[in-house]
Design an enzyme around this catalytic site. Structure first.
Site, PDB file in Angstrom:
ATOM      1  N   HIS A 105      45.219  39.821  44.756  1.00 55.28           N
ATOM      2  CA  HIS A 105      45.554  40.818  43.294  1.00 55.28           C
ATOM      3  C   HIS A 105      43.809  40.611  42.367  1.00 55.28           C
ATOM      4  O   HIS A 105      43.678  39.005  42.468  1.00 55.28           O
ATOM      5  CB  HIS A 105      46.340  41.023  42.086  1.00 55.28           C
ATOM      6  CG  HIS A 105      46.173  41.416  41.700  1.00 55.28           C
ATOM      7  ND1 HIS A 105      45.156  41.728  40.041  1.00 55.28           N
ATOM      8  CD2 HIS A 105      47.415  42.669  41.334  1.00 55.28           C
ATOM      9  CE1 HIS A 105      45.951  43.314  39.484  1.00 55.28           C
ATOM     10  NE2 HIS A 105      46.339  43.241  40.114  1.00 55.28           N
ATOM     11  N   CYS A 163      53.032  47.722  42.621  1.00 56.15           N
ATOM     12  CA  CYS A 163      53.642  46.401  42.054  1.00 56.15           C
ATOM     13  C   CYS A 163      54.752  46.126  41.110  1.00 56.15           C
ATOM     14  O   CYS A 163      55.596  46.341  42.214  1.00 56.15           O
ATOM     15  CB  CYS A 163      52.574  45.467  41.030  1.00 56.15           C
ATOM     16  SG  CYS A 163      51.803  46.057  39.564  1.00 56.15           S
ATOM     17  N   LYS A 220      54.251  35.671  38.997  1.00 52.95           N
ATOM     18  CA  LYS A 220      53.772  37.372  38.263  1.00 52.95           C
ATOM     19  C   LYS A 220      55.275  37.852  38.372  1.00 52.95           C
ATOM     20  O   LYS A 220      55.911  37.813  39.004  1.00 52.95           O
ATOM     21  CB  LYS A 220      53.320  37.888  39.152  1.00 52.95           C
ATOM     22  CG  LYS A 220      53.164  39.440  38.429  1.00 52.95           C
ATOM     23  CD  LYS A 220      51.605  40.442  39.672  1.00 52.95           C
ATOM     24  CE  LYS A 220      52.109  41.767  39.309  1.00 52.95           C
ATOM     25  NZ  LYS A 220      50.863  42.085  40.080  1.00 52.95           N
ATOM     26  N   ARG A 259      58.836  44.886  42.737  1.00 52.28           N
ATOM     27  CA  ARG A 259      59.343  44.280  42.558  1.00 52.28           C
ATOM     28  C   ARG A 259      60.469  44.369  41.970  1.00 52.28           C
ATOM     29  O   ARG A 259      61.646  43.799  42.253  1.00 52.28           O
ATOM     30  CB  ARG A 259      58.572  43.159  41.425  1.00 52.28           C
ATOM     31  CG  ARG A 259      57.217  42.764  42.172  1.00 52.28           C
ATOM     32  CD  ARG A 259      55.948  42.491  40.607  1.00 52.28           C
ATOM     33  NE  ARG A 259      54.819  41.745  41.900  1.00 52.28           N
ATOM     34  CZ  ARG A 259      54.338  40.878  42.257  1.00 52.28           C
ATOM     35  NH1 ARG A 259      55.513  39.792  41.419  1.00 52.28           N
ATOM     36  NH2 ARG A 259      53.365  40.672  42.839  1.00 52.28           N
ATOM     37  N   LYS A 277      46.410  50.531  48.268  1.00 56.88           N
ATOM     38  CA  LYS A 277      47.595  50.663  47.022  1.00 56.88           C
ATOM     39  C   LYS A 277      47.705  51.625  46.182  1.00 56.88           C
ATOM     40  O   LYS A 277      46.625  52.985  46.548  1.00 56.88           O
ATOM     41  CB  LYS A 277      47.465  49.281  46.417  1.00 56.88           C
ATOM     42  CG  LYS A 277      47.911  49.255  45.030  1.00 56.88           C
ATOM     43  CD  LYS A 277      47.927  47.506  44.121  1.00 56.88           C
ATOM     44  CE  LYS A 277      47.687  47.065  43.151  1.00 56.88           C
ATOM     45  NZ  LYS A 277      47.623  46.434  42.518  1.00 56.88           N
ATOM     46  N   ASP A 300      50.433  39.322  46.753  1.00 56.13           N
ATOM     47  CA  ASP A 300      50.004  40.451  45.563  1.00 56.13           C
ATOM     48  C   ASP A 300      49.254  40.812  46.487  1.00 56.13           C
ATOM     49  O   ASP A 300      47.949  40.483  46.798  1.00 56.13           O
ATOM     50  CB  ASP A 300      50.020  40.057  44.409  1.00 56.13           C
ATOM     51  CG  ASP A 300      49.990  41.194  43.609  1.00 56.13           C
ATOM     52  OD1 ASP A 300      50.009  42.082  43.715  1.00 56.13           O
ATOM     53  OD2 ASP A 300      50.096  40.664  42.339  1.00 56.13           O
ATOM     54  N   ASP A 301      48.818  42.333  46.592  1.00 57.74           N
ATOM     55  CA  ASP A 301      48.160  43.096  47.650  1.00 57.74           C
ATOM     56  C   ASP A 301      47.788  42.701  48.807  1.00 57.74           C
ATOM     57  O   ASP A 301      46.408  42.680  49.377  1.00 57.74           O
ATOM     58  CB  ASP A 301      47.130  43.181  45.903  1.00 57.74           C
ATOM     59  CG  ASP A 301      47.321  44.137  45.061  1.00 57.74           C
ATOM     60  OD1 ASP A 301      48.601  44.714  44.854  1.00 57.74           O
ATOM     61  OD2 ASP A 301      46.792  43.618  44.095  1.00 57.74           O
ATOM     62  N   ASP A 357      53.286  43.077  48.123  1.00 56.89           N
ATOM     63  CA  ASP A 357      54.436  43.895  47.049  1.00 56.89           C
ATOM     64  C   ASP A 357      54.142  45.347  47.401  1.00 56.89           C
ATOM     65  O   ASP A 357      54.700  46.265  47.163  1.00 56.89           O
ATOM     66  CB  ASP A 357      54.145  42.941  45.338  1.00 56.89           C
ATOM     67  CG  ASP A 357      52.446  43.771  45.155  1.00 56.89           C
ATOM     68  OD1 ASP A 357      51.821  43.499  46.427  1.00 56.89           O
ATOM     69  OD2 ASP A 357      52.227  43.584  43.866  1.00 56.89           O
ATOM     70  N   ASN A 358      53.121  45.153  48.056  1.00 57.38           N
ATOM     71  CA  ASN A 358      52.267  47.043  48.249  1.00 57.38           C
ATOM     72  C   ASN A 358      50.832  46.503  49.191  1.00 57.38           C
ATOM     73  O   ASN A 358      50.447  45.482  49.436  1.00 57.38           O
ATOM     74  CB  ASN A 358      51.997  47.519  47.216  1.00 57.38           C
ATOM     75  CG  ASN A 358      50.692  46.827  46.368  1.00 57.38           C
ATOM     76  OD1 ASN A 358      52.169  46.508  44.606  1.00 57.38           O
ATOM     77  ND2 ASN A 358      49.968  46.721  46.399  1.00 57.38           N
ATOM     78  N   HIS A 410      56.136  40.803  35.457  1.00 61.95           N
ATOM     79  CA  HIS A 410      55.742  42.890  35.566  1.00 61.95           C
ATOM     80  C   HIS A 410      56.970  43.300  35.313  1.00 61.95           C
ATOM     81  O   HIS A 410      56.968  44.169  35.965  1.00 61.95           O
ATOM     82  CB  HIS A 410      54.204  42.762  36.330  1.00 61.95           C
ATOM     83  CG  HIS A 410      54.498  44.285  36.237  1.00 61.95           C
ATOM     84  ND1 HIS A 410      53.162  44.990  36.645  1.00 61.95           N
ATOM     85  CD2 HIS A 410      53.322  44.406  34.608  1.00 61.95           C
ATOM     86  CE1 HIS A 410      52.766  45.467  36.235  1.00 61.95           C
ATOM     87  NE2 HIS A 410      52.235  45.653  34.893  1.00 61.95           N
TER      88      HIS A 410
END
Length: 589
Positions: free
Chosen positions: A224, A72, A134, A76, A393, A34-35, A330-331, A136
């Site tokens: 994250h 994100c 995660k 996903r 991001k 994540d991130d 994810d980004n 979301h």
């Protein structure tokens, strides 16, 4: 009687052949960080030690031109379906959604009818499907992993949460919504997110059927906000970042050139004028931000450590050689502003600091990253970790969309660096292709392309040179075509203007070619308009700014959570006012 025996023998042989074929199909482990910035993993040249990811890259493929969306949930949705985010229903995230887009087609913010996940496709073909981490991608009955093709799942239905405790991380949420198999779940006392998510995945794999392949999706919270890691990992990096964000950005840019990720001498975008200069910080602030990045690196290493445990467990089961691994993000890096950065100033920062204190968070230097600590890296470090790209991001610039991806396992005939342009929508069709599964579920067509020919060294490129590929999330947009890219960034970092770049020569997006090459600029703008119309991209409301929308949406959520407190205060105030009026009337009779 003899006929029955022969029928039984034939049936048994069919079952044996079917079982053998199932065993031949690879297990699939899809790992999503994540991130994470483009060069964050050690195998890409980052400061954090990631030996287990590096080992996968050494026996597989390291992608250098992979792009995801800048946010994100849309990423996903595309990752798990192979479909453009607007067609999945997850065009953006709830936190930044303007009122004008609520309930519109593509903006329901959950996977809409007719959209099938790769988990559902694989389960239909005999795979066992598991997820931890995660989600979301939709809240409540009908929208959780158990409803989207996963046999077992332990997931967080939010944009993030604390890594040490069962609590949320921003005022948008009242609590951290954890679910196991669709039912609300609580966390153990000794919880640390990366460790727990791997533990639970190992439990699911071990409880499954031995004669069926599995699809395991682990969506880590690392890195994250809040950035948190055990002290034994963080301590290794104390002092590494004392040189500051300018020096680290410069070093990563040089690394990208040395490793052939970008051309020699490709320019590096300047830091925005509004960003703080490292030398202008107080000694106390420099110590805090240096330690924050040490926690960031420690959290990456902790994630890698637990990935190593999962790999070792699969190896102990004798299934390593028949398991396909994908590791990506994810980004790009999280700037944490203004929602996560109480130093940003203004009402939002004051409100965030007040909320942190009320929810038991601190920013003490000595225990930074440990339980109760709230860590963010801020926009300057995000810009540094996004090098050699621009911004981070939220934005469809290279800093927000160009991230690492490693693939290893059976069917990977080619090892080393793969420079083919590839996108997040390509992952799902690649997994189905390599599993030998034809997608039979869902009515919405996959928009990505399989990377299998490139991975098998049967092709050099996935997309023809003249094929346009667009993306859009909350007004931040881009379209790639050959060596060129157009991009638009909205405020506060952008100005809503389109720009044209030759990213083959200028991956840092430093020289706008829209005036110098008007025909190419017009061509890509027309391609983007066609993409937006086909996918159902809605225009952003006049004056939209994501940071203001986040604050507005959080305030609305807080009012929804605590309306009864305001109602009580209102009743008390009205009562006091009534008493004062009555007293005044008596005094002035």
């Amino acid at each position: 009687m003899v006929q029955r025996v022969w029928i039984g023998v034939i049936a048994a042989l069919v079952l044996m052949v079917g079982s053998a074929r199932a065993q031949e199909r690879p297990n699939i482990v899809l790992i999503l960080a994540d991130d994470v910035g483009f060069l964050d993993f050690g195998t890409y040249g980052g400061e954090a030690a990631t030996p287990n990811i590096d080992a996968l890259a050494a026996r597989g493929a390291l992608f250098t031109n992979y792009r995801t969306s800048p946010l994100c949930a849309p990423s996903r949705a595309m990752l798990l379906t192979g479909i453009d985010n607007h067609r999945t229903g997850v065009a953006t995230i709830p936190e930044v959604l303007p009122p004008e887009h609520r309930g519109q087609p593509g903006y329901s913010l959950h996977l809409e009818p007719g959209v099938a996940t790769v988990a559902a496709q694989l389960r239909e073909a005999g795979y066992q499907t598991y997820m931890t981490g995660k989600w979301h991608l939709g809240h409540g009955d009908g929208h959780l992993p158990v409803d989207q093709g996963f046999d077992r799942s332990f997931i967080l239905d939010a944009s993030g949460a604390d890594n040490w405790e069962d609590k949320t991380y921003i005022p948008y949420y009242r609590q951290a919504d954890w679910f196991e198999d669709g039912e609300r779940a609580s966390l153990p006392e000794d919880f640390y997110s990366s460790e727990f998510l791997v533990d639970r995945m190992i439990d699911y794999i071990d409880a499954g059927e031995d004669d069926a392949p599995f699809f395991a999706h682990v969506a880590f919270q690392a890195v994250h906000i809040p950035v948190q890691a055990p002290r034994e990992f963080t301590a290794k990096y104390e002092g590494v970042y004392d040189v500051g964000w300018h020096a680290i950005r410069q070093a990563r840019w040089e690394t990208a050139q040395a490793r052939g990720f970008i051309p020699e001498g490709a320019p590096l975008a300047d830091m925005p004028d509004s960003f703080r200069d490292w030398s202008d910080l107080t000694e106390e602030d420099r110590a805090w931000f240096s330690k924050a990045m040490a926690v960031h690196a420690g959290m990456l290493e902790a994630m890698d450590h637990h990935i190593g445990r999962l790999v070792a467990h699969i190896e102990a089961r004798g299934e390593l050689e028949n398991t396909l691994f994908i590791v990506t993000s994810d980004n790009g890096p999280e700037p944490s502003w203004p929602v996560g950065d109480p130093n940003a100033g203004g009402f939002a920062a004051w409100g965030m600091q007040n909320w942190l204190e009320r929810n038991g968070y601190n920013r003490d230097l000595e225990t930074l990253g440990e339980k109760g600590s709230y860590v963010f890296i801020g926009p300057e470090w995000a810009m540094a970790t996004a090098a050699p790209g621009d911004l981070f991001k939220f934005y469809a610039t290279e800093g927000g969309t160009r991230v690492p991806m490693v693939i290893a396992g059976p069917g990977i005939a080619r090892t080393g660096q793969i420079d083919a342009l590839s996108f997040v929508t390509d992952i799902a069709p690649t997994l189905l292709d390599m599993a030998g599964v034809e997608p039979t579920l869902g009515e919405v067509e996959i928009t990505g392309r399989s990377l299998a020919p490139v991975l098998a060294a049967q092709a050099r490129e996935t997309y023809p040179f003249d094929a346009p590929v667009g993306m859009e999330v909350s007004g931040n947009a881009a379209l790639y075509k050959g060596d060129y890219k157009i991009t638009r960034s909205i405020p506060p970092r952008g100005d809503n203007e389109w720009r044209l770049y030759n990213i083959a020569r200028d991956p840092g997006e430093t020289q706008d070619l829209s005036a110098a090459e008007p025909e190419k600029f017009g061509e890509l703008l027309a391609d983007y308009d066609a993409y937006a119309q086909e996918m159902g991209v809605l225009p952003m409301p006049e004056g939209y700014e994501s940071t203001r929308q986040i604050i507005s949406n959080m305030m609305a959520r807080q009012l929804g959570f605590y309306w009864w407190i305001l109602a009580i205060i209102g009743v008390v105030f009205a009562g006091l006012l009534y008493v004062l009026v009555r007293l005044g009337m008596r005094l002035f009779r």
